[in-house]
Design an enzyme around this catalytic site. Sequence first.
Site, short mmCIF file in Angstrom:
data_model
loop_
_atom_site.label_atom_id
_atom_site.label_comp_id
_atom_site.label_asym_id
_atom_site.label_seq_id
_atom_site.Cartn_x
_atom_site.Cartn_y
_atom_site.Cartn_z
N MET A 14 -16.02 -12.87 -32.51
CA MET A 14 -15.96 -13.71 -33.71
C MET A 14 -14.98 -13.08 -34.70
SD MET A 14 -19.94 -14.83 -34.17
CE MET A 14 -19.51 -16.13 -35.32
N ASP A 92 -12.67 -25.80 -27.84
CA ASP A 92 -13.16 -24.74 -28.70
C ASP A 92 -14.61 -24.42 -28.35
OD1 ASP A 92 -12.79 -22.88 -30.77
OD2 ASP A 92 -13.59 -24.23 -32.30
N GLU A 93 -15.05 -23.20 -28.67
CA GLU A 93 -16.44 -22.76 -28.43
C GLU A 93 -16.88 -23.02 -26.98
OE1 GLU A 93 -17.68 -21.03 -30.62
OE2 GLU A 93 -16.88 -21.64 -32.55
N GLN A 95 -17.89 -21.18 -24.74
CA GLN A 95 -19.06 -20.45 -24.22
C GLN A 95 -20.30 -21.34 -24.15
OE1 GLN A 95 -17.67 -19.79 -27.18
NE2 GLN A 95 -19.24 -19.79 -28.77
N CYS A 187 -17.22 -2.73 -32.50
CA CYS A 187 -16.99 -2.08 -31.21
C CYS A 187 -18.34 -1.64 -30.64
CB CYS A 187 -16.05 -0.88 -31.37
SG CYS A 187 -16.77 0.52 -32.26
#
Length: 209
Positions: A14, A92-93, A95, A187
């Site tokens: 994101m 888009d999006e 996932q 991370c």
Amino acid sequence: MNRKGKLYFRYGTMGSAKTALLLTTAYNFEERNLSYICMKPFIDNREKTNVIRSRIGIERECQWIYADTNLYQFAKELFEKNNAVTNWFLIDEAQFLTEEQVDQLAQIVDDYGSNVICYGLRTDFKSRLFEGSRRLFEIADTIDEIKSTCTCGHKTIVNARIDSNGEIVEEGAQVEVGGDERYIAVCRKCWRNKKIEQMKRNSLPFLEN
């Protein structure tokens, strides 16, 4: 059908400007008079209308993809209506797509020669693959990572879910749509360290007793 298309998956955490990249790509196609269509799953309906909007403020109208949408049938009807094959599908999006819908996108590429670019997250807030992302990793022709940087300087990997106090949340449904108020990209090391800090802090009252 002699046209040769590709199925692309461009993923990032994101805040990595995935949506901005999709929108600038659409703008470039428009400038070059290439036919395209923008789409995204209805589950991400934060805008309340059928638009794809970037954090930097640009937006473009899109077509909703519902949980039961057959994308291959949608494309077939679109091509018949326009009497022409659409060159590019920008998703888009991605996932949030089902495995079956990703397979349908691949079929559009193979049967009609259209190009499909899917933009989306790799993993959820628990660092587990989404269904749509998993399938794209399995069958996409081209996979590109859109990189972004953690506050410590390392590459972001985890889309950490946070509460109103900024604490990392580790329980809940896989899908919970939200923005900066609900997620931070970090991370792996920072994600782990913050969870350890929270665990120690929450256990202090018991240690003192």
